[in-house]
Motif scaffolding. Sequence first.
Motif, short mmCIF file in Angstrom:
data_model
loop_
_atom_site.label_atom_id
_atom_site.label_comp_id
_atom_site.label_asym_id
_atom_site.label_seq_id
_atom_site.Cartn_x
_atom_site.Cartn_y
_atom_site.Cartn_z
N ASN A 85 -8.99 8.16 96.11
CA ASN A 85 -9.81 8.81 97.14
C ASN A 85 -9.98 7.78 98.25
O ASN A 85 -9.46 6.66 98.17
CB ASN A 85 -11.12 9.35 96.57
N GLU A 121 -11.54 4.39 97.19
CA GLU A 121 -10.65 3.57 96.35
C GLU A 121 -9.54 2.93 97.17
O GLU A 121 -9.19 1.76 96.95
CB GLU A 121 -10.05 4.45 95.22
N ASP A 156 -4.46 7.84 88.36
CA ASP A 156 -5.72 8.11 89.07
C ASP A 156 -6.70 7.06 88.58
O ASP A 156 -7.34 7.22 87.55
CB ASP A 156 -6.21 9.53 88.73
N LYS A 189 -3.24 8.76 93.06
CA LYS A 189 -4.22 9.62 93.72
C LYS A 189 -5.53 8.88 93.96
O LYS A 189 -6.50 9.07 93.24
CB LYS A 189 -4.50 10.91 92.94
MG LIG Z 1 -11.52 10.28 91.34
#
Ligand SMILES: [Mg+2]
Length: 309
Positions: A187, A190, A167, A185
Amino acid sequence: MQPIVTLTMNPALDVSTSVDEVVSKHKLRCSGARFDPGGGGVNVARVIERLGGAATALYALGGPMGEVYRGLLEAELDGAQAIEIGGNTRQSFNVNEDSTGKEYRFVLEGPEWQETEWQAALERIEEALSEGGYLVMSGSLPEGVPDDFTARVARLAKQKGARCVVDASGASLEAALDEGVFLVKPNKRELRDLTGAGLDSREEQEDVIRRIVDEAGSEVVALSLGAEGALFASSEGVFHVAAPEVEARSAVGAGDSFVAALVSRLADGGSLGDAGRYAVAAGAAALLSGGTEMCRAEDVERLYPKLSS
Ligand SMILES: [Mg+2]
Ligand SMILES: Nc1ncnc2c1ncn2[C@@H]1O[C@H](COP(=O)(O)OP(=O)(O)OP(=O)(O)O)[C@@H](O)[C@H]1O
């Protein structure tokens, strides 16, 4: 349950307080302060523990602030392991303005690492990895640590047969995908920064994350979409989990709570579908807790059965 190790290279002592109004020049008399041992990987380990699982938090620590941090963390989490460095652990300062409900978050600069320190950290990470286990890398990398650090960790995980979960944003996320990891992961912001795709339509979001899986960047992609829940891709296909409607008190900790629930359910042998719903429930549950608090187990268990994918 498969063992889970979380890695936090740049933890911060979170100091949270509130004041009626933030104004310049005046001394601002704040209400009582709350101190939390913060940082992506540490937060993930704390939530896993809350959800009834167990995780070993491997975290960097240094200086007098590091000792305060250690005391707070050990009061809450068993088995955390410090990677000692010369610099002083950083702090972040969160202020709630009561008259407006605004949240101000000041993040102080962290210590700069020496090469011997990050090389030693890699050795500690290698020792902590186990075949079939999970390694969760979350949070920023400190100054002095090379951009390919994430790729080096991903390589170690592969050699040991461990599943690397990342992450991160920017260069770290890119390095992870170039090297190939078990799960990322991002978002929406990103992933947009990384790919240049607008990601405004569900179709485009699906295409982009399916491509990452096809190109072996990551076996699983969990694209978190805030109030819109999350989109998951693996070799089995793509599915969406809508987020439940919640009354948001503070968005802090949604991402870490999401990752903690996702990994703990997968490490328990759960399917990606189950783990995805559990993750979305935990992300939403984090919004129900105020300030820097992460999700509470009872909120996650209440929201989870209502979700479908
Ligand atoms: Mg985050
Ligand atoms: N407004 C919201 N309503 C319901 N659920 C939410 C909301 N915001 C976030 N969530 C839940 O939390 C998950 C993670 O949130 P988000 O996509 O904002 O992650 P993030 O940007 O990585 O967060 P962070 O800032 O903590 O790193 C979402 O997938 C969703 O399940």
